[in-house]
Design an enzyme around this catalytic site. Structure first.
Site, mmCIF file in Angstrom:
data_model
loop_
_atom_site.group_PDB
_atom_site.id
_atom_site.type_symbol
_atom_site.label_atom_id
_atom_site.label_comp_id
_atom_site.label_asym_id
_atom_site.label_seq_id
_atom_site.Cartn_x
_atom_site.Cartn_y
_atom_site.Cartn_z
ATOM 1 N N HIS A 93 0.836 -1.192 0.000
ATOM 2 C CA HIS A 93 0.000 0.000 0.000
ATOM 3 C C HIS A 93 0.878 1.252 0.000
ATOM 4 O O HIS A 93 0.740 2.120 0.869
ATOM 5 C CB HIS A 93 -0.943 0.022 1.213
ATOM 6 C CG HIS A 93 -1.937 -1.092 1.204
ATOM 7 N ND1 HIS A 93 -2.546 -1.568 2.336
ATOM 8 C CD2 HIS A 93 -2.425 -1.830 0.186
ATOM 9 C CE1 HIS A 93 -3.381 -2.553 2.018
ATOM 10 N NE2 HIS A 93 -3.315 -2.736 0.720
HETATM 11 C C1 LIG Z 1 0.313 -7.698 -4.718
HETATM 12 C C2 LIG Z 1 -0.637 -6.585 -4.341
HETATM 13 C C3 LIG Z 1 -1.780 -6.864 -3.655
HETATM 14 C C4 LIG Z 1 -2.654 -5.857 -3.314
HETATM 15 N N1 LIG Z 1 -3.800 -6.170 -2.641
HETATM 16 C C5 LIG Z 1 -4.683 -5.211 -2.366
HETATM 17 C C6 LIG Z 1 -5.928 -5.534 -1.762
HETATM 18 O O1 LIG Z 1 -6.233 -6.699 -1.474
HETATM 19 N N2 LIG Z 1 -6.795 -4.522 -1.480
HETATM 20 C C7 LIG Z 1 -6.513 -3.215 -1.766
HETATM 21 O O2 LIG Z 1 -7.331 -2.337 -1.489
HETATM 22 N N3 LIG Z 1 -5.339 -2.894 -2.337
HETATM 23 C C8 LIG Z 1 -4.419 -3.849 -2.651
HETATM 24 N N4 LIG Z 1 -3.232 -3.519 -3.243
HETATM 25 C C9 LIG Z 1 -2.911 -2.110 -3.405
HETATM 26 C C10 LIG Z 1 -3.580 -1.455 -4.586
HETATM 27 O O3 LIG Z 1 -3.859 -2.381 -5.593
HETATM 28 C C11 LIG Z 1 -2.637 -0.406 -5.122
HETATM 29 O O4 LIG Z 1 -2.041 0.305 -4.090
HETATM 30 C C12 LIG Z 1 -3.397 0.568 -5.989
HETATM 31 O O5 LIG Z 1 -3.814 -0.109 -7.154
HETATM 32 C C13 LIG Z 1 -2.497 1.714 -6.376
HETATM 33 O O6 LIG Z 1 -3.145 2.448 -7.396
HETATM 34 P P1 LIG Z 1 -2.350 3.534 -8.174
HETATM 35 O O7 LIG Z 1 -3.293 4.077 -9.192
HETATM 36 O O8 LIG Z 1 -1.723 4.512 -7.225
HETATM 37 O O9 LIG Z 1 -1.150 2.774 -8.856
HETATM 38 P P2 LIG Z 1 -1.200 1.578 -9.919
HETATM 39 O O10 LIG Z 1 -2.455 0.783 -9.804
HETATM 40 O O11 LIG Z 1 0.130 0.907 -9.762
HETATM 41 O O12 LIG Z 1 -1.264 2.346 -11.302
HETATM 42 C C14 LIG Z 1 -0.123 2.970 -11.846
HETATM 43 C C15 LIG Z 1 -0.295 2.940 -13.337
HETATM 44 O O13 LIG Z 1 0.675 3.800 -13.919
HETATM 45 C C16 LIG Z 1 1.245 3.143 -15.023
HETATM 46 N N5 LIG Z 1 2.575 3.744 -15.211
HETATM 47 C C17 LIG Z 1 3.677 3.602 -14.471
HETATM 48 N N6 LIG Z 1 4.690 4.336 -14.971
HETATM 49 C C18 LIG Z 1 4.206 4.953 -16.057
HETATM 50 C C19 LIG Z 1 4.760 5.856 -16.997
HETATM 51 N N7 LIG Z 1 6.021 6.260 -16.909
HETATM 52 N N8 LIG Z 1 3.962 6.303 -17.984
HETATM 53 C C20 LIG Z 1 2.670 5.923 -18.089
HETATM 54 N N9 LIG Z 1 2.089 5.064 -17.211
HETATM 55 C C21 LIG Z 1 2.844 4.585 -16.209
HETATM 56 C C22 LIG Z 1 1.290 1.686 -14.631
HETATM 57 O O14 LIG Z 1 1.353 0.865 -15.777
HETATM 58 C C23 LIG Z 1 -0.051 1.536 -13.904
HETATM 59 O O15 LIG Z 1 -1.116 1.227 -14.786
HETATM 60 C C24 LIG Z 1 -2.359 -4.514 -3.628
HETATM 61 C C25 LIG Z 1 -1.192 -4.218 -4.350
HETATM 62 C C26 LIG Z 1 -0.352 -5.247 -4.704
HETATM 63 C C27 LIG Z 1 0.898 -4.901 -5.495
#
Ligand SMILES: Cc1cc2nc3c(=O)[nH]c(=O)nc-3n(C[C@H](O)[C@H](O)[C@H](O)COP(=O)(O)OP(=O)(O)OC[C@H]3O[C@@H](n4cnc5c(N)ncnc54)[C@H](O)[C@@H]3O)c2cc1C
Length: 226
Positions: free
Chosen positions: A154
């Protein structure tokens, strides 16, 4: 028993659910008004790892619990390693850097132990594998936590939202990057702090809100609990 039959014949219901879905939000300090530790239960021992018979033996049957501080004081950091954007950044996690965070994990281990020692669970267990029944002191549990701590995935707050003169804020309340035109950040990095639980749903809420902000929609009416 009905639940076991339902799971066996129809594959549905409580007993058909993988117990990884079980978690608890608990207070490590009874005087706190909100939970500060999440107990994440799992259907394998904490040291379980992928196996491939006959080369690598399967882990023994077991189950476990990972106590997780919900609003840790510890702060990590993400820093640029170079001016070259293709270089990976330096990520410093810094788990359990404060006494309070360590106390929360220690108390969480004791709570998990108390749950696993209830008669209903004891009927299914042979012995505690880790940290081990003789490891009861604060020092023992702290050493175990330090040796085995890991992430629950997280990460957030590397690009936090803030108001006014907060120099550590990267985006304003409209998610616009301060000092840069036509650029918003919409992900977990804008959260100023941990939400006290899993962050996927809050990330989706931030994205929905961002869509409304970009479209210029008026905020929804506030909802107050009954
Ligand atoms: C193994 C695991 C299990 C999890 N389990 C849970 C759970 O059970 N419940 C829960 O609530 N949360 C869970 N989480 C946490 C949650 O899924 C993530 O914290 C959340 O999805 C983060 O969202 P975000 O949009 O910040 O990042 P992300 O979902 O990581 O999105 C980032 C996006 O940016 C893109 N990106 C990266 N760099 C670039 C770039 N330079 N240019 C363009 N695009 C780029 C990536 O491809 C990705 O699509 C889990 C996470 C993991 C890794």
């Amino acid at each position: 028993m009905p639940e076991l039959a339902r799971a066996h014949f129809f594959g549905t219901g409580l007993a058909a659910s993988v117990p990884n879905n079980v978690m608890a939000f608990v207070k490590s300090d009874a005087s706190s008004n909100i939970p500060d530790v999440q107990l994440l239960f799992r259907v394998a021992p904490m040291n379980a790892a992928p196996y491939l018979a006959p080369f690598r033996q399967a882990y023994p049957d077991g189950f476990g619990c990972r106590p997780t501080p919900l609003r840790p004081e510890t702060r990590g950091a993400v820093r640029l390693a170079s001016t070259d954007p293709s270089q990976s950044p330096r990520i410093q996690i810094d788990f359990l850097a404060t006494d309070r965070d360590l106390r929360m994990v220690r108390t969480g281990i004791r709570m998990a132990r108390e749950i696993f020692n209830q008669p209903a669970v004891r009927a299914c267990t042979a012995a505690e594998i880790a940290p081990g029944p003789d490891k009861t002191s604060d020092a023992d549990l702290d050493a175990y936590a330090r040796a085995t701590a890991t992430t629950v995935y997280h990460p957030l707050g590397t690009c936090k939202m803030g108001v006014g003169t907060d120099e550590t804020a990267v985006v304003d309340p409209q998610l616009r990057v301060r000092g840069v035109d036509r650029l918003r950040v919409v992900d977990a990095s804008v959260m100023p702090d941990l939400v006290g639980g899993n962050i996927n749903a809050p990330v989706i809420m931030i994205a929905e809100k961002a869509a409304d902000l970009i479209l210029g929609k008026a905020p929804l009416a506030p909802v107050t609990a009954a």
